[in-house]
Design a protein around this motif. Structure first.
Motif, PDB file in Angstrom:
ATOM      1  N   SER A  20       0.813  -1.424   0.259  1.00  0.00           N
ATOM      2  CA  SER A  20       0.145   0.389  -0.316  1.00  0.00           C
ATOM      3  C   SER A  20       0.743   1.195   0.125  1.00  0.00           C
ATOM      4  O   SER A  20       2.009   0.890   0.040  1.00  0.00           O
ATOM      5  N   ASP A  21       0.619   2.513  -0.326  1.00  0.00           N
ATOM      6  CA  ASP A  21       1.125   3.415  -0.542  1.00  0.00           C
ATOM      7  C   ASP A  21       1.081   3.775   1.017  1.00  0.00           C
ATOM      8  O   ASP A  21       0.006   4.023   1.467  1.00  0.00           O
ATOM      9  N   LYS A  22       1.854   5.566   0.734  1.00  0.00           N
ATOM     10  CA  LYS A  22       2.386   6.696   2.102  1.00  0.00           C
ATOM     11  C   LYS A  22       0.755   6.328   2.332  1.00  0.00           C
ATOM     12  O   LYS A  22       0.340   7.041   3.882  1.00  0.00           O
ATOM     13  N   GLY A  23      -0.306   7.505   1.631  1.00  0.00           N
ATOM     14  CA  GLY A  23      -1.392   8.204   2.289  1.00  0.00           C
ATOM     15  C   GLY A  23      -2.216   7.074   2.781  1.00  0.00           C
ATOM     16  O   GLY A  23      -3.218   7.188   3.215  1.00  0.00           O
ATOM     17  N   ASP A  24      -1.884   5.583   2.435  1.00  0.00           N
ATOM     18  CA  ASP A  24      -3.237   4.720   2.593  1.00  0.00           C
ATOM     19  C   ASP A  24      -3.807   4.646   4.283  1.00  0.00           C
ATOM     20  O   ASP A  24      -2.439   4.535   5.052  1.00  0.00           O
ATOM     21  N   PHE A  26      -4.476   6.384   5.847  1.00  0.00           N
ATOM     22  CA  PHE A  26      -3.417   7.426   7.478  1.00  0.00           C
ATOM     23  C   PHE A  26      -4.575   8.185   7.979  1.00  0.00           C
ATOM     24  O   PHE A  26      -3.984   8.674   8.960  1.00  0.00           O
ATOM     25  N   ASP A  43       4.667  10.145  11.735  1.00  0.00           N
ATOM     26  CA  ASP A  43       5.661  11.562  11.020  1.00  0.00           C
ATOM     27  C   ASP A  43       7.001  10.077  10.644  1.00  0.00           C
ATOM     28  O   ASP A  43       7.776  10.497   9.312  1.00  0.00           O
ATOM     29  N   GLU A  44       6.880   9.175  11.533  1.00  0.00           N
ATOM     30  CA  GLU A  44       8.946   7.915  11.081  1.00  0.00           C
ATOM     31  C   GLU A  44       8.252   7.916   9.705  1.00  0.00           C
ATOM     32  O   GLU A  44       6.694   6.613   9.433  1.00  0.00           O
ATOM     33  N   ILE A  45       9.093   7.838   8.646  1.00  0.00           N
ATOM     34  CA  ILE A  45       8.945   7.160   7.644  1.00  0.00           C
ATOM     35  C   ILE A  45       9.396   5.179   7.184  1.00  0.00           C
ATOM     36  O   ILE A  45      11.389   5.237   8.147  1.00  0.00           O
ATOM     37  N   GLU A  47      10.555   2.472   5.607  1.00  0.00           N
ATOM     38  CA  GLU A  47       9.955   1.048   4.438  1.00  0.00           C
ATOM     39  C   GLU A  47      10.449  -0.654   4.432  1.00  0.00           C
ATOM     40  O   GLU A  47      11.343  -0.618   5.316  1.00  0.00           O
ATOM     41  N   ARG A  72      -1.741  -0.340  -6.493  1.00  0.00           N
ATOM     42  CA  ARG A  72      -0.405  -0.280  -5.939  1.00  0.00           C
ATOM     43  C   ARG A  72       0.668  -0.917  -6.637  1.00  0.00           C
ATOM     44  O   ARG A  72       1.250  -0.328  -5.512  1.00  0.00           O
ATOM     45  N   ASP A  77       7.673  -2.258  -5.011  1.00  0.00           N
ATOM     46  CA  ASP A  77       7.217  -2.834  -4.256  1.00  0.00           C
ATOM     47  C   ASP A  77       8.212  -3.343  -3.749  1.00  0.00           C
ATOM     48  O   ASP A  77       9.401  -4.747  -4.318  1.00  0.00           O
TER      49      ASP A  77
END
Length: 149
Positions: A20-24, A26, A43-45, A47, A72, A77
Motif C-alpha cells: 500500500s501507498d504511504k497515504g493509505d 492514514f 511522521d516516521e517513514i 520502508e 498500488r 514493491d
C-alpha cells in the motif's frame, strides 16, 4: 531492514503493509477517536524490504482499487515470498497465483512456493528441502542482500 510476515489473515495484512501507498490508511482515525494513536509516530517513514505471505492474497489491495481506482502494485514493491497450498479450502490457491501475477506485471521481485496437495497451513512442511523457517530466513538474507559472517 524490515520484514513483515503473516499467515492467513495476517498474510493479507502483511501484503497490504508492504504494497500500500504511504497515504493509505492514514486519516481513518484520529487521536480523539483512538487515544492509542497518541503513542505512535506518524511522521516516521518506514520502508518494508520483504514480505512473507503464507496462505494469503491480494484482496485488501484489490478492495482499495475498487474504492479509488488506483493500482498500488509497482516495481518498487518489497520482495515477496508466497507460500500456499494448492488445495487450500479457506483461501483458494488462485489468490497466490493472482498475487504473483500482480508482481509479474509490476516487475517486482517475488518467489512462489506451492505446497502441492497442501491445505490452509503447513508450518511444518518441507519446501525445496528446507523448513519454512529456513526457506524464509534464506529469502530475507538473499533479497535484503545480507550476508552471514
Amino acid at each position: 531492514y524490515v520484514t513483515v510476515a503473516g499467515g492467513s489473515a495476517g498474510a493479507y495484512l502483511a501484503v497490504m503493509v508492504g504494497v500500500s501507498d504511504k497515504g493509505d490508511f492514514f486519516d481513518e482515525l484520529d487521536a480523539p477517536s483512538d487515544p492509542a494513536l497518541g503513542s505512535t509516530n506518524p511522521d516516521e517513514i518506514v520502508e518494508v524490504d520483504t514480505v512473507l505471505d503464507f496462505w494469503g492474497g491480494p484482496a485488501h489491495l484489490e478492495m482499495l482499487t475498487l474504492i479509488d481506482g488506483k493500482n498500488r502494485f509497482d516495481a518498487n514493491d518489497p520482495s515477496l515470498m508466497i507460500v500456499h497450498g494448492t488445495e487450500d479450502p479457506v483461501v483458494a490457491y488462485k489468490s497466490a497465483e493472482t498475487l504473483a501475477k500482480y508482481y509479474d506485471i509490476a516487475g517486482a521481485g517475488y518467489e512462489l512456493h506451492p505446497i502441492v496437495g497442501g491445505g490452509h497451513g503447513g508450518w511444518n512442511k518441507i519446501i525445496d528441502g528446507k523448513s519454512l523457517v529456513e526457506l524464509s530466513f534464506d529469502f530475507v538474507l538473499e533479497t535484503q542482500k545480507l550476508a552471514l559472517s
